[in-house]
Scaffold this motif. Structure first.
Motif, PDB file in Angstrom:
ATOM      1  N   TYR A  28      -2.855  28.790 -40.952  1.00  0.00           N
ATOM      2  CA  TYR A  28      -3.076  27.116 -40.889  1.00  0.00           C
ATOM      3  C   TYR A  28      -3.444  25.808 -41.035  1.00  0.00           C
ATOM      4  O   TYR A  28      -3.618  25.271 -41.083  1.00  0.00           O
ATOM      5  CB  TYR A  28      -4.470  27.459 -39.549  1.00  0.00           C
ATOM      6  CG  TYR A  28      -5.344  27.853 -40.762  1.00  0.00           C
ATOM      7  CD1 TYR A  28      -6.875  27.066 -40.753  1.00  0.00           C
ATOM      8  CD2 TYR A  28      -6.081  29.060 -40.481  1.00  0.00           C
ATOM      9  CE1 TYR A  28      -7.696  27.439 -41.726  1.00  0.00           C
ATOM     10  CE2 TYR A  28      -6.797  29.172 -41.234  1.00  0.00           C
ATOM     11  CZ  TYR A  28      -7.998  28.656 -41.382  1.00  0.00           C
ATOM     12  OH  TYR A  28      -9.509  28.591 -42.140  1.00  0.00           O
ATOM     13  N   ILE A  29      -2.881  26.690 -42.993  1.00  0.00           N
ATOM     14  CA  ILE A  29      -3.646  25.177 -43.307  1.00  0.00           C
ATOM     15  C   ILE A  29      -2.319  24.669 -43.848  1.00  0.00           C
ATOM     16  O   ILE A  29      -1.128  25.087 -44.359  1.00  0.00           O
ATOM     17  CB  ILE A  29      -4.482  25.347 -44.839  1.00  0.00           C
ATOM     18  CG1 ILE A  29      -5.827  26.105 -44.468  1.00  0.00           C
ATOM     19  CG2 ILE A  29      -4.373  24.752 -45.762  1.00  0.00           C
ATOM     20  CD1 ILE A  29      -6.269  27.070 -45.635  1.00  0.00           C
ATOM     21  N   TYR A  30      -1.641  23.173 -43.304  1.00  0.00           N
ATOM     22  CA  TYR A  30      -0.898  22.225 -44.059  1.00  0.00           C
ATOM     23  C   TYR A  30      -1.570  21.665 -45.740  1.00  0.00           C
ATOM     24  O   TYR A  30      -1.987  20.947 -45.280  1.00  0.00           O
ATOM     25  CB  TYR A  30      -0.339  21.464 -43.285  1.00  0.00           C
ATOM     26  CG  TYR A  30       0.767  22.204 -41.467  1.00  0.00           C
ATOM     27  CD1 TYR A  30      -0.810  22.518 -40.761  1.00  0.00           C
ATOM     28  CD2 TYR A  30       1.719  21.613 -41.549  1.00  0.00           C
ATOM     29  CE1 TYR A  30       0.106  23.371 -39.483  1.00  0.00           C
ATOM     30  CE2 TYR A  30       1.866  21.844 -40.335  1.00  0.00           C
ATOM     31  CZ  TYR A  30       1.089  23.157 -39.740  1.00  0.00           C
ATOM     32  OH  TYR A  30       1.755  23.718 -37.721  1.00  0.00           O
ATOM     33  N   CYS A  90       0.369  20.150 -46.831  1.00  0.00           N
ATOM     34  CA  CYS A  90       1.254  18.844 -47.323  1.00  0.00           C
ATOM     35  C   CYS A  90      -0.014  17.751 -47.248  1.00  0.00           C
ATOM     36  O   CYS A  90       0.470  16.223 -47.613  1.00  0.00           O
ATOM     37  CB  CYS A  90       2.455  18.929 -47.072  1.00  0.00           C
ATOM     38  SG  CYS A  90       2.752  19.024 -44.758  1.00  0.00           S
ATOM     39  N   LEU A  91      -0.602  17.769 -46.141  1.00  0.00           N
ATOM     40  CA  LEU A  91      -1.714  17.547 -45.724  1.00  0.00           C
ATOM     41  C   LEU A  91      -3.042  17.352 -45.565  1.00  0.00           C
ATOM     42  O   LEU A  91      -4.176  16.875 -46.597  1.00  0.00           O
ATOM     43  CB  LEU A  91      -1.748  17.816 -43.343  1.00  0.00           C
ATOM     44  CG  LEU A  91      -0.054  17.665 -42.977  1.00  0.00           C
ATOM     45  CD1 LEU A  91      -0.340  17.537 -42.078  1.00  0.00           C
ATOM     46  CD2 LEU A  91       0.304  15.808 -43.082  1.00  0.00           C
ATOM     47  N   GLU A  92      -3.363  19.028 -45.790  1.00  0.00           N
ATOM     48  CA  GLU A  92      -5.487  19.116 -46.102  1.00  0.00           C
ATOM     49  C   GLU A  92      -5.497  19.259 -47.696  1.00  0.00           C
ATOM     50  O   GLU A  92      -5.917  18.977 -47.983  1.00  0.00           O
ATOM     51  CB  GLU A  92      -5.552  20.154 -45.846  1.00  0.00           C
ATOM     52  CG  GLU A  92      -5.780  20.229 -44.487  1.00  0.00           C
ATOM     53  CD  GLU A  92      -5.966  21.428 -43.560  1.00  0.00           C
ATOM     54  OE1 GLU A  92      -6.788  22.346 -43.591  1.00  0.00           O
ATOM     55  OE2 GLU A  92      -4.583  21.672 -42.332  1.00  0.00           O
ATOM     56  N   GLY A  93      -3.688  19.447 -48.602  1.00  0.00           N
ATOM     57  CA  GLY A  93      -3.613  19.555 -50.368  1.00  0.00           C
ATOM     58  C   GLY A  93      -2.983  18.193 -50.433  1.00  0.00           C
ATOM     59  O   GLY A  93      -2.616  17.025 -49.712  1.00  0.00           O
ATOM     60  N   PRO A  94      -2.411  18.592 -51.616  1.00  0.00           N
ATOM     61  CA  PRO A  94      -2.275  19.800 -52.477  1.00  0.00           C
ATOM     62  C   PRO A  94      -3.649  19.544 -53.007  1.00  0.00           C
ATOM     63  O   PRO A  94      -4.144  20.759 -53.842  1.00  0.00           O
ATOM     64  CB  PRO A  94      -1.255  19.279 -53.565  1.00  0.00           C
ATOM     65  CG  PRO A  94      -1.396  18.092 -53.693  1.00  0.00           C
ATOM     66  CD  PRO A  94      -1.324  17.118 -51.927  1.00  0.00           C
ATOM     67  N   VAL A  95      -4.964  19.042 -53.127  1.00  0.00           N
ATOM     68  CA  VAL A  95      -6.269  19.166 -53.543  1.00  0.00           C
ATOM     69  C   VAL A  95      -7.104  19.434 -53.133  1.00  0.00           C
ATOM     70  O   VAL A  95      -7.449  19.272 -51.758  1.00  0.00           O
ATOM     71  CB  VAL A  95      -6.620  18.098 -53.847  1.00  0.00           C
ATOM     72  CG1 VAL A  95      -8.172  17.679 -54.611  1.00  0.00           C
ATOM     73  CG2 VAL A  95      -5.718  16.734 -55.259  1.00  0.00           C
ATOM     74  N   PHE A  96      -8.098  21.035 -53.480  1.00  0.00           N
ATOM     75  CA  PHE A  96      -9.080  21.681 -52.832  1.00  0.00           C
ATOM     76  C   PHE A  96      -9.313  21.668 -53.681  1.00  0.00           C
ATOM     77  O   PHE A  96      -9.604  21.829 -54.494  1.00  0.00           O
ATOM     78  CB  PHE A  96      -8.045  23.183 -52.478  1.00  0.00           C
ATOM     79  CG  PHE A  96      -7.300  23.422 -51.762  1.00  0.00           C
ATOM     80  CD1 PHE A  96      -7.317  22.862 -50.341  1.00  0.00           C
ATOM     81  CD2 PHE A  96      -5.591  22.975 -51.954  1.00  0.00           C
ATOM     82  CE1 PHE A  96      -6.818  22.780 -48.860  1.00  0.00           C
ATOM     83  CE2 PHE A  96      -4.728  22.867 -50.837  1.00  0.00           C
ATOM     84  CZ  PHE A  96      -4.673  22.745 -49.370  1.00  0.00           C
ATOM     85  N   SER A  97     -10.710  22.212 -53.150  1.00  0.00           N
ATOM     86  CA  SER A  97     -12.286  22.502 -54.429  1.00  0.00           C
ATOM     87  C   SER A  97     -11.964  24.080 -54.166  1.00  0.00           C
ATOM     88  O   SER A  97     -11.883  25.397 -53.404  1.00  0.00           O
ATOM     89  CB  SER A  97     -13.329  21.595 -53.797  1.00  0.00           C
ATOM     90  OG  SER A  97     -13.746  22.884 -52.464  1.00  0.00           O
TER      91      SER A  97
END
Ligand SMILES: Cc1cc2nc3c(=O)[nH]c(=O)nc-3n(C[C@H](O)[C@H](O)[C@H](O)COP(=O)(O)OP(=O)(O)OC[C@H]3O[C@@H](n4cnc5c(N)ncnc54)[C@H](O)[C@@H]3O)c2cc1C
Ligand code: FES
Length: 284
Positions: A262-264, A266-273
């Motif tokens: 469910y994680i897109y 291109c929208l929620e990333g490309p930066v993650f913690s």
């Protein structure tokens, strides 16, 4: 091409002119572009850490991180490694030719949360491309940040992206510019010699609760650098990374970049913690 049309069709690329290009290393070249429409060129905004889709008519398009800083409007910069069909064609482009660019896309770095904090920027390989955007942004807005550390490791001097630019930053008193190569085969290298992990001993005098660390590099670097960052007691949600996935549309429609069901990215990333990475299945 009017802005109204572009807004209606998110897939329509913007014509941009290639202003300058030159090699950064043997296989990575620097490309500086500007929207053909000057008004659009000056109004185009983005955040460090975002990416754009670059297209060649009849061939296709691919995502590339923005390497320039929004604090210097007008020009967009990319660092592109030649690996296949699209990048081959991009490498054939001459200065003054026109290519298609759409975006910016992705979340970018959470700059508002970093303001007032110490910033530790750790780069390797192509990670220098998006992190140069963050570094230049922070230096252009130097009053907004506390201490800034740049940590960059390459195998040898010829493989360090933006080498001359970063060496010139070593003189700045408001930046701890720590550059290292595994091996100096030139005899003229002004920085450190040794693995990138040896540089973390110089990250001193920081309150870990008030520090954001951003690490972008090849997978092996994440493993060893995150271990060093954890020794500095930086909270996991303040350790950021950029994770690339295969992307096609960049706007949450095609599903190519979905991970964990469910994680897109291109929208929620490309930066993650790092906290996200530990708690979301399939992120790495
Ligand atoms: C958010 C994001 C930001 C990116 N930023 C940059 C950047 O700043 N600079 C840069 O040079 N590249 C960047 N990339 C990677 C770039 O998009 C790919 O290298 C490009 O799509 C390759 O296109 P191609 O047609 O030339 O290669 P292809 O013909 O599609 O592939 C050639 C070879 O490269 C491999 N490959 C293709 N794409 C990727 C990929 N994404 N990851 C790993 N291997 C791949 C293929 O498996 C194949 O072996 C980024 C990718 C993403 C998702
Ligand atoms: S790239 Fe198409 S949904 Fe993310």
């Amino acid at each position: 091409m009017s802005l109204a049309v572009r807004t209606e069709n998110p897939y329509l690329p913007e014509p941009m002119r290639l202003i300058r290009r030159y090699p950064l290393t043997d296989d990575v070249h620097f490309f500086q572009v500007r929207a053909v429409d000057m008004e659009r060129a000056m109004s185009l905004t983005y955040s460090p850490g975002q990416f754009m889709m670059v297209s060649i008519p009849g061939i296709g398009e691919a995502p590339f991180s923005i390497s320039s800083t929004p604090s210097r409007p007008g020009l967009i910069e990319f660092g592109i490694r030649r690996v296949g069909r699209i990048t081959d064609k991009i490498f054939e482009l001459k200065e003054n030719s026109v290519l298609g660019v759409r975006g910016p896309y992705g979340n970018g770095f959470p700059i508002e949360r970093m303001i007032g904090q110490n910033l530790v920027i750790v780069m390797g390989g192509l990670g220098a491309i998006p992190l140069r955007s963050l570094l230049l942004y922070a230096l252009d807005n130097r009053d907004q940040f506390d201490k800034i550390f740049l940590i960059y490791g390459a195998k040898r001097p010829a493989e360090m992206l933006f080498r001359k630019e970063f060496i010139s930053l070593m003189d700045r008193e408001d930046l701890n510019c720590l550059l290292t190569v595994d091996k100096d085969d030139t005899g003229k290298w002004p920085g450190h010699t040794g693995l990138v992990t040896t540089l973390f001993q110089y990250v001193k005098g920081i309150d870990p609760e008030k520090t954001t660390v951003v690490v972008i590099g090849p997978p092996v670097m994440y493993k060893f650098c995150v271990a060093e960052v954890l020794k500095l007691n930086i909270p996991k949600h303040q350790i950021l990374m950029s994770l690339e996935r295969r992307m096609k549309c960049g706007v949450g429609k095609c599903g190519h970049c979905i991970i964990g069901g469910y994680i897109y990215t291109c929208l929620e990333g490309p930066v993650f913690s790092y906290w996200d990475v530990l708690h979301m299945k399939g992120l790495i």
